[in-house]
Design an enzyme around this catalytic site. Structure first.
Site, short mmCIF file in Angstrom:
data_model
loop_
_atom_site.label_atom_id
_atom_site.label_comp_id
_atom_site.label_asym_id
_atom_site.label_seq_id
_atom_site.Cartn_x
_atom_site.Cartn_y
_atom_site.Cartn_z
N GLU A 180 46.75 43.51 -40.67
CA GLU A 180 47.63 42.36 -40.41
C GLU A 180 47.07 41.48 -39.28
O GLU A 180 47.71 41.24 -38.26
CB GLU A 180 49.05 42.83 -40.11
N GLU A 286 50.72 46.06 -48.52
CA GLU A 286 51.92 46.69 -47.99
C GLU A 286 53.16 46.01 -48.57
O GLU A 286 53.24 44.78 -48.57
CB GLU A 286 52.00 46.55 -46.46
#
Length: 353
Positions: A180, A286
């Site tokens: 991320e 995710e």
């Protein structure tokens, strides 16, 4: 031997009753249909139906057990395999204080997954702790390095971890360079908003290490909020301008029970743009949703799989659920196992497609 019509009727009926009572040899509980989901097109076997289960060994060490839908105690990975999962994602931390997710723990989980036939994705955080949009802290041992040494260390560490896995017969299909990384990684040196060029160099160091171990492994750059096209264009325009090397654009997507349909639609638009704008494949690395809403989560999973799979020329590679096995664990409430350690019906979303 002659059989009268009445006797013949009862004989045939008895045969059908016996056949109908025959035990299912697969020992896999049947999945109830979800009439709300209609596949856009068949999902190929190569499509990654995945789970990040990096907490698993820590949970097991803490006394947690896992059970299939019938209540039979079973290896968590085998439960997931029986539910249609074919891929496992595992995070790598450099030197965590408690040891979990370090290289040794990573190898233990990867070997278990490999032995069950799962494809493997390794998620390098390049930190001793969580790396995410708000936290990209250097490993303590790297804190004093100048940028050239930091770049060299990214290469050597990445290669060491992958060489360790290769030595036990594991060649990951995919590797993430950072987790991320909305504003880069290894702050402050690799903060994208202040020095995109240095972030690109760190990505390239990881990319070079991955390809040195196995040239067929695909490299992912992963950022969150897969519905936010503006952010994705900013990041990947910048990385492209600074000659970053990567194969796949990775996304996270964590909608609520009330906005998942609109965010899924925006995510699809963003995925299509990433493919056309950069010529890259896309993966949803995710996903997660409130564990108390399994029916809604099931529909969300099936829908995002269909949308990812709908990309032209098989450019949508797969979908991973983040830590579905977590239950009563560290306050996390977006898992997909109930309080008794059994998978909720949410995970049938992977079977629906």
């Amino acid at each position: 031997m002659q059989v009268t019509g009445q006797i013949r009727f009862f004989y045939i009926a008895a045969v059908f009753i016996i056949m109908g009572c025959k035990k299912n040899d697969s020992n896999i509980p049947p999945v109830p249909p979800n009439n709300d989901t209609i596949p856009v097109k068949p999902v190929p076997a190569s499509f990654a139906k995945g789970a990040d289960i990096s907490w698993l060994t820590q949970m097991e060490s803490s006394g947690y057990f896992f059970y299939d839908s019938t209540g039979a105690k079973m290896d968590c990975m085998l439960i997931l395999k029986n539910l249609g999962f074919n891929s496992i994602r595992l995070r790598a931390w450099v030197n965590p204080s408690d040891g979990w997710c370090n290289t040794a723990d990573l190898a233990t989980k990867a070997l278990r997954a490999n032995n069950l036939g799962f494809k493997i994705l390794i998620d390098f955080h390049y930190s001793d702790v969580w790396a995410d949009p708000g936290h990209q802290t250097k490993p303590a041992a790297w804190a004093g390095l100048d940028f050239v040494s930091l770049t060299d260390t990214v290469f050597s560490y990445t290669k060491h971890v992958l060489d360790t896995l290769k030595s036990i017969g594991i060649n990951p299909v995919w590797v993430q360079i950072g987790n991320e990384t909305n504003d880069g990684m290894l702050w402050e040196d690799g903060r994208a908003s202040t020095n995109m060029a240095q972030f690109a160099k760190l990505v390239n160091a990881g990319y070079k290490a991955v390809k040195a171990v196995n040239d067929s492994t695909k490299v992912i750059v992963h950022i969150s909020n897969g519905y936010d096209n503006t952010m994705f264009r900013w990041m990947f325009d910048g990385l492209t301008a600074d000659s970053a090397n990567f194969d796949i654009i990775g996304m996270s997507l964590y909608p609520s029970t009330s906005n998942w349909q609109s965010l899924d639609a925006q995510c699809l638009t963003n995925m299509e743009d990433m493919v056309s704008r950069y010529g890259k494949q896309v993966m949803i690395c995710e996903i997660g949703m409130d564990v108390t809403a399994p029916a809604t989560c099931r529909s969300f999973i099936a829908d995002i799989i269909s949308k990812t799979n709908s990309l032209s020329n098989a450019q949508g590679l797969g979908v991973f659920y983040w830590e579905p096995e977590s239950y009563n664990w560290q306050g996390y409430t977006l898992g997909a196992f109930d309080n008794n350690g059994k998978p909720t019906t949410a995970l049938y979303g992977f079977t629906d497609k």
